[in-house]
Scaffold this active site. Structure first.
Site, PDB file in Angstrom:
ATOM      1  N   ASP A  27       0.964  -1.099  -0.261  1.00 13.29           N
ATOM      2  CA  ASP A  27      -0.018  -0.041  -0.143  1.00 13.29           C
ATOM      3  C   ASP A  27       0.802   1.370  -0.024  1.00 13.29           C
ATOM      4  O   ASP A  27       2.061   1.268   0.536  1.00 13.29           O
ATOM      5  CB  ASP A  27      -0.873   0.083   1.080  1.00 13.29           C
ATOM      6  CG  ASP A  27      -0.356   0.089   2.392  1.00 13.29           C
ATOM      7  OD1 ASP A  27       0.886  -0.463   2.674  1.00 13.29           O
ATOM      8  OD2 ASP A  27      -1.012   0.831   3.530  1.00 13.29           O
ATOM      9  N   GLU A  48      -0.185  -0.952   5.825  1.00 12.53           N
ATOM     10  CA  GLU A  48       1.056  -0.442   7.096  1.00 12.53           C
ATOM     11  C   GLU A  48       0.665   0.893   6.839  1.00 12.53           C
ATOM     12  O   GLU A  48       0.924   1.397   8.095  1.00 12.53           O
ATOM     13  CB  GLU A  48       2.238  -0.580   6.050  1.00 12.53           C
ATOM     14  CG  GLU A  48       3.569  -0.785   7.141  1.00 12.53           C
ATOM     15  CD  GLU A  48       3.902   0.917   7.157  1.00 12.53           C
ATOM     16  OE1 GLU A  48       4.837   1.001   8.424  1.00 12.53           O
ATOM     17  OE2 GLU A  48       3.801   1.629   6.439  1.00 12.53           O
TER      18      GLU A  48
HETATM   19  N1  BES Z   1       8.674   3.281   5.619  1.00 15.99           N
HETATM   20  C1  BES Z   1       7.781   3.820   6.753  1.00 15.99           C
HETATM   21  C2  BES Z   1       8.521   3.519   7.921  1.00 15.99           C
HETATM   22  C3  BES Z   1       9.783   4.578   8.176  1.00 15.99           C
HETATM   23  C4  BES Z   1       9.705   5.896   7.930  1.00 15.99           C
HETATM   24  C5  BES Z   1      10.868   3.783   8.753  1.00 15.99           C
HETATM   25  C6  BES Z   1      11.162   6.561   7.931  1.00 15.99           C
HETATM   26  C7  BES Z   1      12.123   4.311   8.636  1.00 15.99           C
HETATM   27  C8  BES Z   1      12.178   5.884   8.518  1.00 15.99           C
HETATM   28  C9  BES Z   1       6.357   3.492   6.780  1.00 15.99           C
HETATM   29  O1  BES Z   1       5.901   3.106   5.335  1.00 15.99           O
HETATM   30  C10 BES Z   1       5.468   4.451   7.480  1.00 15.99           C
HETATM   31  O2  BES Z   1       5.425   5.497   6.911  1.00 15.99           O
HETATM   32  N2  BES Z   1       5.127   4.187   8.755  1.00 15.99           N
HETATM   33  C11 BES Z   1       4.243   5.103   9.390  1.00 15.99           C
HETATM   34  C12 BES Z   1       3.649   3.990  10.247  1.00 15.99           C
HETATM   35  C13 BES Z   1       2.306   4.560  10.871  1.00 15.99           C
HETATM   36  C14 BES Z   1       1.227   4.703   9.792  1.00 15.99           C
HETATM   37  C15 BES Z   1       1.661   3.487  11.884  1.00 15.99           C
HETATM   38  C16 BES Z   1       4.863   6.118  10.091  1.00 15.99           C
HETATM   39  O3  BES Z   1       5.987   6.080  10.351  1.00 15.99           O
HETATM   40  O4  BES Z   1       4.068   7.239   9.999  1.00 15.99           O
HETATM   41 MN    MN Z   2       7.042   2.059   4.391  1.00 13.89          MN
HETATM   42 MN    MN Z   3       5.200   5.068   4.787  1.00 13.96          MN
END
Ligand code: BES
Ligand code: MN
Ligand code: MN
Length: 454
Positions: free
Chosen positions: A88, A153
């Site tokens: 997604d 995710e």
């Molecule tokens: N890939 C990211 C997570 C991430 C961002 C890891 C920056 C390391 C550095 C992931 O897709 C994401 O955006 N996660 C969300 C999680 C939330 C929706 C629960 C986030 O971090 O905002």
């Molecule tokens: Mn991600």
């Molecule tokens: Mn993300």
């Protein structure tokens, strides 16, 4: 490995074309209008998994978007790597700021522009192709591999924990591999060993039944916008310190060893500030930028709305006001506990003249791992093969909620071999992926499976 690497070289262009195909599917998980696209994307992955040589694949429906699974278990006696990623993507707004349409992948200056290019389709693709290279070039893989690719995710992985809890046998493995994070900088291969957690809250304030004439009623009732501003300013003080009682209680101090490691990273604060276009950086006093991002919790106001925001002037007292507030949590902080502390505090400070509703949205636990784990060392060797440089060890400020779940429910360690770049605009307009990194990422992935062999 020679035939594997030759295969990757020979199929470079096709790998890119296939990534473009994958990126053309608008798999925006939070938009009900894209529900069919989400399903289409899941099926696209199932077909991919079959084509690269998985022995079994399965699509698991959930109350939300389906979970994609595939496995190749032809290496008895060898470890099993469970790859996790997400198909997604985030919404595309503001659309007018995109130079080329978000779902028409376009190459400019060696970068592939599209929503999902770096987060996370491009990085999932690197690992699919790393596996394909082994299976097609040699007919086999050095280790057993399972793929778990979810479609929720970006909206908090709401159906994933129960899926994992219900399928411990299916997901039995030795280690989790994830490519969903940035490298520290261009040309600096990185292994991420810590993530922040997340708690996301919405505050709604209601003053009166209806909007009111601000002359006829101004002075007699509260303005919910004003009440909201008062609440927000009491959440954090002028030095960046969160004011919720107990908020910092469980935050762990950084060890001297880690502090030293952090100081050795090639971080240029002035360049960082200039790249962001900020007149000055701001954050909790007493901590460096990287510490504030990776080791300290924060509180952010993601959005505020209420009242008249059209052109010109309108004299009105709005009936309602709303704010979306998120807190990034440091390792050892508990999302449930922090959500409760937030709620208690906001209830206490909200003026009695407004009706307050607090809603908890998604969230996730923080995570930190020891870097001496053999699988992390295997990833370090793989990255060194792919990028001709020893990787650095970093933490990240973002969140991947399932990483803590893998540890807690399945006892699995995770290796975060992220191949993104910090300026590739994930979640923002003009998201992109560096094509050199895409290619080297495939090579690194292929090496990882090789290095994991006993
Ligand atoms: N890939 C990211 C997570 C991430 C961002 C890891 C920056 C390391 C550095 C992931 O897709 C994401 O955006 N996660 C969300 C999680 C939330 C929706 C629960 C986030 O971090 O905002
Ligand atoms: Mn991600
Ligand atoms: Mn993300």
């Amino acid at each position: 490995m020679e035939s594997v690497l030759n295969y990757i070289e020979a199929n470079k262009d096709r790998f890119l074309e296939e990534l473009k195909e994958y990126l053309r599917i608008p798999s925006i998980s939070n938009n009900p209008e894209n529900r069919q696209d989400m399903l289409r994307c899941a099926h696209y992955l199932i077909n991919q998994l079959k084509r690269i040589g998985m022995q079994q694949t399965q699509l698991f429906p959930t109350p939300g978007h389906p979970i994609v699974y595939g496995e190749w278990l032809g290496a008895p006696g060898q470890p099993t790597v469970l790859f996790y990623g997400h198909y997604d993507v985030q919404p595309v707004d503001p659309l007018e700021l995109w130079v080329s349409p978000p779902f028409e992948p376009t190459i400019r200056n060696g970068e592939l522009y599209a929503r999902g290019a770096v987060d996370d389709k491009g990085q999932v693709q690197m690992n699919l192709k790393g596996v394909e290279a082994h299976l097609k070039a040699t007919g086999s893989l050095p280790v057993n591999v399972k793929f778990l690719i979810e479609g929720e995710e970006e909206v908090g992985s709401g159906n994933l924990d129960s899926f994992i809890a219900a399928h411990p046998e299916l997901l039995k493995a030795d280690v989790v591999l994830i490519s969903d994070s940035p490298m520290f900088d261009r040309g600096v291969p990185s292994i991420c060993y810590g993530l922040r957690g997340l708690v996301y809250m919405q505050i709604d304030l209601k003053g009166t039944e209806s909007d009111l004439h601000s002359g006829s009623f101004g002075g007699a009732v509260i303005n919910p916008n004003f009440a909201l501003a008062q609440i927000i300013t009491q959440l954090k003080d002028g030095t960046g310190r969160v004011q919720i009682p107990g908020f910092y209680d469980d935050v762990l101090p950084l060890s001297d060893e880690e502090k030293e490691e952090l100081g050795r990273l090639p971080f240029d604060e002035t360049k960082y500030r200039e790249d962001l276009g900020a007149p000055a950086l701001f954050g909790e006093e007493g901590y460096g930028v990287l510490e504030r991002l990776w080791v300290r919790p924060t509180l952010e106001v993601n959005g505020i709305c209420g009242g008249f925001i059209g052109e010109g002037a309108k004299t009105v007292i709005p009936a309602k006001s709303m704010a979306k507030i998120s807190m990034r949590l440091a390792p050892n902080q508990d999302p449930d506990k922090i959500a409760q502390l937030f709620e208690d505090y906001v209830k206490k400070i909200a003026p009695p003249s407004v009706e307050l509703t607090i809603t908890r949205m998604h969230g996730g636990k923080p995570w930190v791992a020891p870097i001496h784990h053999p699988a992390i060392q295997a990833a370090a060797r793989a990255l060194e093969k792919g990028f001709w440089k020893r990787p650095v060890y970093v933490r990240e400020g973002g969140s991947i909620p399932v990483v803590a779940t893998f540890q807690e429910l399945l006892g699995l360690p995770s290796v975060l071999m992220g191949i993104g770049l910090p300026d590739e605009n994930s979640h923002a307009p003009n998201e992109r992926l560096d094509l050199f990194n895409f290619h080297q990422g495939i090579i690194s992935s292929a090496w990882f499976f090789h290095e994991m062999k006993k």
